[in-house]
Design a protein around this motif. Structure first.
Motif, short mmCIF file in Angstrom:
data_model
loop_
_atom_site.label_atom_id
_atom_site.label_comp_id
_atom_site.label_asym_id
_atom_site.label_seq_id
_atom_site.Cartn_x
_atom_site.Cartn_y
_atom_site.Cartn_z
N LEU A 270 8.09 6.88 -2.78
CA LEU A 270 8.20 5.44 -3.81
C LEU A 270 6.87 4.45 -3.63
O LEU A 270 6.40 4.33 -2.46
CB LEU A 270 9.33 4.39 -3.44
CG LEU A 270 10.88 5.40 -3.98
CD1 LEU A 270 11.92 4.24 -3.82
CD2 LEU A 270 10.64 5.49 -5.37
N PRO A 271 7.05 3.77 -4.76
CA PRO A 271 5.44 2.66 -4.28
C PRO A 271 5.57 2.33 -2.84
O PRO A 271 6.95 1.34 -2.82
CB PRO A 271 5.25 2.12 -5.68
CG PRO A 271 5.88 2.32 -6.62
CD PRO A 271 6.83 3.53 -5.93
N PRO A 272 4.77 1.66 -1.96
CA PRO A 272 5.12 0.70 -1.35
C PRO A 272 5.71 -0.70 -1.09
O PRO A 272 6.77 -1.13 -0.86
CB PRO A 272 3.59 0.14 -0.56
CG PRO A 272 2.93 1.59 -0.72
CD PRO A 272 3.71 1.87 -2.32
N GLU A 273 5.76 -1.11 -2.30
CA GLU A 273 6.58 -2.27 -3.13
C GLU A 273 7.67 -2.35 -3.30
O GLU A 273 8.39 -3.06 -2.05
CB GLU A 273 5.25 -3.53 -4.28
CG GLU A 273 4.43 -4.38 -4.08
CD GLU A 273 3.53 -2.45 -3.88
OE1 GLU A 273 4.09 -1.14 -4.12
OE2 GLU A 273 1.75 -2.97 -3.56
N THR A 274 8.16 -0.95 -3.72
CA THR A 274 9.15 -1.14 -4.05
C THR A 274 9.99 -0.72 -2.49
O THR A 274 11.69 -0.89 -2.64
CB THR A 274 9.60 0.62 -5.07
OG1 THR A 274 8.85 0.21 -6.16
CG2 THR A 274 10.94 0.97 -5.15
N GLN A 275 9.69 0.48 -1.54
CA GLN A 275 9.89 0.91 -0.56
C GLN A 275 10.91 -1.12 0.47
O GLN A 275 11.63 -0.86 0.80
CB GLN A 275 9.27 1.05 0.57
CG GLN A 275 8.66 2.80 -0.35
CD GLN A 275 8.50 3.17 0.99
OE1 GLN A 275 8.34 3.84 2.35
NE2 GLN A 275 7.13 4.66 0.64
N ARG A 276 9.20 -1.71 0.15
CA ARG A 276 9.47 -2.73 0.82
C ARG A 276 10.59 -3.79 0.58
O ARG A 276 11.38 -4.40 1.54
CB ARG A 276 8.32 -4.30 0.67
CG ARG A 276 8.84 -5.06 1.68
CD ARG A 276 7.49 -6.09 1.02
NE ARG A 276 7.38 -6.46 -0.32
CZ ARG A 276 6.68 -7.18 -1.76
NH1 ARG A 276 5.51 -7.40 -0.46
NH2 ARG A 276 7.06 -7.35 -1.87
N ASP A 277 11.36 -4.33 -0.98
CA ASP A 277 12.12 -4.93 -1.78
C ASP A 277 13.63 -3.41 -1.53
O ASP A 277 14.34 -4.57 -0.88
CB ASP A 277 11.79 -5.13 -3.10
CG ASP A 277 10.88 -5.65 -3.69
OD1 ASP A 277 10.51 -6.13 -3.14
OD2 ASP A 277 10.06 -5.22 -4.98
N LEU A 278 13.52 -2.74 -1.91
CA LEU A 278 14.77 -1.57 -0.71
C LEU A 278 15.06 -2.41 0.58
O LEU A 278 16.30 -2.10 1.50
CB LEU A 278 14.95 -0.28 -1.02
CG LEU A 278 14.74 0.35 -3.00
CD1 LEU A 278 14.37 1.53 -2.80
CD2 LEU A 278 15.78 0.10 -3.58
N VAL A 279 13.98 -1.62 1.32
CA VAL A 279 14.58 -2.31 2.86
C VAL A 279 14.42 -3.57 3.10
O VAL A 279 15.66 -4.45 4.00
CB VAL A 279 13.52 -1.71 3.66
CG1 VAL A 279 13.81 -2.53 5.08
CG2 VAL A 279 13.20 -0.65 4.01
N GLU A 280 14.29 -4.86 2.53
CA GLU A 280 14.63 -5.76 2.37
C GLU A 280 16.06 -6.10 2.17
O GLU A 280 16.68 -6.75 2.48
CB GLU A 280 13.70 -6.82 2.10
CG GLU A 280 12.76 -7.30 2.05
CD GLU A 280 11.64 -8.43 1.41
OE1 GLU A 280 9.95 -8.04 2.15
OE2 GLU A 280 11.80 -8.34 0.67
N LYS A 281 16.37 -5.63 0.91
CA LYS A 281 17.50 -5.98 0.55
C LYS A 281 18.72 -5.14 1.67
O LYS A 281 19.64 -5.87 1.94
CB LYS A 281 18.06 -5.21 -0.62
CG LYS A 281 17.35 -5.64 -1.48
CD LYS A 281 17.68 -4.49 -3.36
CE LYS A 281 16.98 -5.63 -4.53
NZ LYS A 281 17.41 -4.70 -5.45
N ALA A 282 18.36 -3.60 2.43
CA ALA A 282 19.08 -3.25 3.05
C ALA A 282 19.52 -5.02 4.44
O ALA A 282 20.43 -4.44 5.42
CB ALA A 282 19.10 -2.12 3.72
#
Length: 453
Positions: A270-282
């Protein structure tokens, strides 16, 4: 009238602290989002507390002069403005500006609420009255983190996921201001004419006078040490989750993505921005769960205090129990290896703090006359803010330091706080209950009838 006033105040405080609970657990996630280190988060929290330290005594004495209601309304509209600015932030500078404004404008909330409760409760029931603040805190932290975590999972109108809790908190505070404007009655009608002679800026020596008082001083000293130690929970608990369980959070983010998207694309692709958003949600989900446990436990504890626990056991004993429980739980959290253990220990921390804080507040307001309660409560909150000015930068700098062998990352602040809390526990052993039916002393030693307030 007293009962209805307390109910209205409870609803007002609950909504105010709900907004606080929506945002506070996720401050480290905001900081990481903008590329800040843990010490930056410590500085952010210290800037908020510095403003509260300066303005809490001012607003507390102002409430003695102009009444409780105007000060509470000021706090509510100030919270709405500052949360809006926080949600709009696109840089660390704006985050700091918003938190400084929040510290100034919301500093009237707790000291005025304590004085408000003292106005409408007799001394023998004051611990139960003060527990209203704790119960509202518990409800706010029981629901706030959960609601905040859910809001961050489902952003709307193009709003950033991490900004959703702040905007919702602003909306809640605005609605609360409208509610309190029409419903919250004034309780303080015996205004303090002495303040007219001394001037409002004379409130700062009030803290020194209160600490030097043979009754209030001992209790305020315990409060200061306990608040400094408990700042580990406020300022570094979320960092403990993010740092100690970083791998677990990333695994949960990847599992969540895989469960919702069966396209064959892995999380790492996944793009870094998408990974960041998913990690922030977790991360918000994990952090929100911890603070929800804290809130529910505080809520149950405050219910016991309001149910007469303090009258049966004694406020001074509850302070001892709370400080001892916090000392042990902080030590255990420092070395806890699993997230489940952290969750269980967070309930123990909430138990200790839940019985200690209202009991201390009750002992302190017992010793203040009706004309000085706002000032003494302001001094108490100012002292607490001073502890929160010093503790977060220290704790948030140490939270990144690993012990030898990389054992128990982020544990040092909790070891330090356990030591400080043990000092509060030792000091609490010297606290004595007020004699039944004894006169309540004013800030300068003048006796006041125990039935007033």
């Amino acid at each position: 009238m007293k009962r209805s006033a307390l109910i209205i105040l409870f609803i007002t405080i609950f909504i105010d602290l709900l907004g606080f609970g929506l945002v506070l657990p996720f401050l480290p996630i905001y900081i990481k989002h903008f590329g800040g280190a843990p010490w930056v988060c410590g500085a952010l929290m210290a800037s908020f507390s510095l403003m509260q330290f300066i303005f809490s005594p001012i607003w507390g004495r102002m409430s003695d002069r102009v009444g409780r209601r105007p000060m509470i309304l000021l706090s509510l509209i100030g919270s709405a403005i500052s949360f809006t600015a926080f949600g709009m932030a696109r840089s660390l500078i704006v985050l700091f500006t918003a938190r400084v404004a929040a510290g100034i404008l919301s500093a009237a909330s707790l000291p005025t609420a304590q004085a408000y409760i003292a106005d409408v409760t007799p001394p023998d029931k004051r611990a139960g009255g003060m527990a209203i603040i704790g119960a509202a805190f518990g409800l706010g932290f029981a629901f706030g983190p959960v609601v905040g975590a859910q809001l961050s999972q489902h952003p709307v109108l193009g709003i950033s996921p991490i900004a959703m809790p702040a905007y919702f908190a602003a909306l809640m505070c605005l609605g609360n201001f409208i509610w309190a404007f029409f419903m919250l009655p004034e309780t303080h009608h015996e205004r303090n004419s002495e303040m007219e002679q001394r001037g409002i800026l004379d409130v700062f020596p009030t803290i020194n006078r209160a600490l030097a008082d043979p009754v209030v001083g001992k209790q305020l000293t315990v409060f200061g040490f306990a608040t400094f130690a408990f700042a580990a929970v406020e300022s570094t608990f979320s960092w403990l989750i993010l740092l100690r369980f970083d791998r677990l959070i990333h695994e949960r983010a990847a599992e969540h993505w895989a469960a919702l998207h069966r396209t064959g694309q892995t999380f790492a692709q996944l793009p870094p921005e998408t990974q960041r958003d998913l990690v922030e949600k977790a991360a918000t989900a994990a952090t929100g769960t911890i603070f929800a446990i804290v809130g529910i436990t505080v809520l149950l504890t405050q219910g016991a205090v309001m149910g007469g626990l303090a009258r049966r056991i004694g406020e001074h004993r509850l302070v001892m129990f709370g400080a001892g429980t916090l000392t042990v739980s902080l030590l255990l959290i420092a070395i806890a290896p699993t997230l489940l253990q952290i969750e269980l220990l967070s309930a123990l921390i909430a138990l200790g703090n839940g019985v200690m804080n209202p009991s201390l507040s009750a002992l302190i307001t017992h010793a203040a006359g009706p004309k000085e309660r706002g000032a003494i409560s302001g001094a108490q909150q100012g002292l607490g803010s001073l502890a929160r000015i010093i503790a977060p930068p220290i704790n948030n700098t140490l939270v990144s330091v690993k012990l030898p062998g990389n054992a128990f990352p982020s544990g040092i602040p909790f070891f330090l706080s356990a030591v400080v809390m043990s000092v509060a526990f030792m000091l609490s052993l010297k606290l004595k209950p007020l004699p039944s039916g004894a006169s309540v002393r004013g800030a300068h030693g003048a006796p006041a009838p125990a039935t007033e307030g």
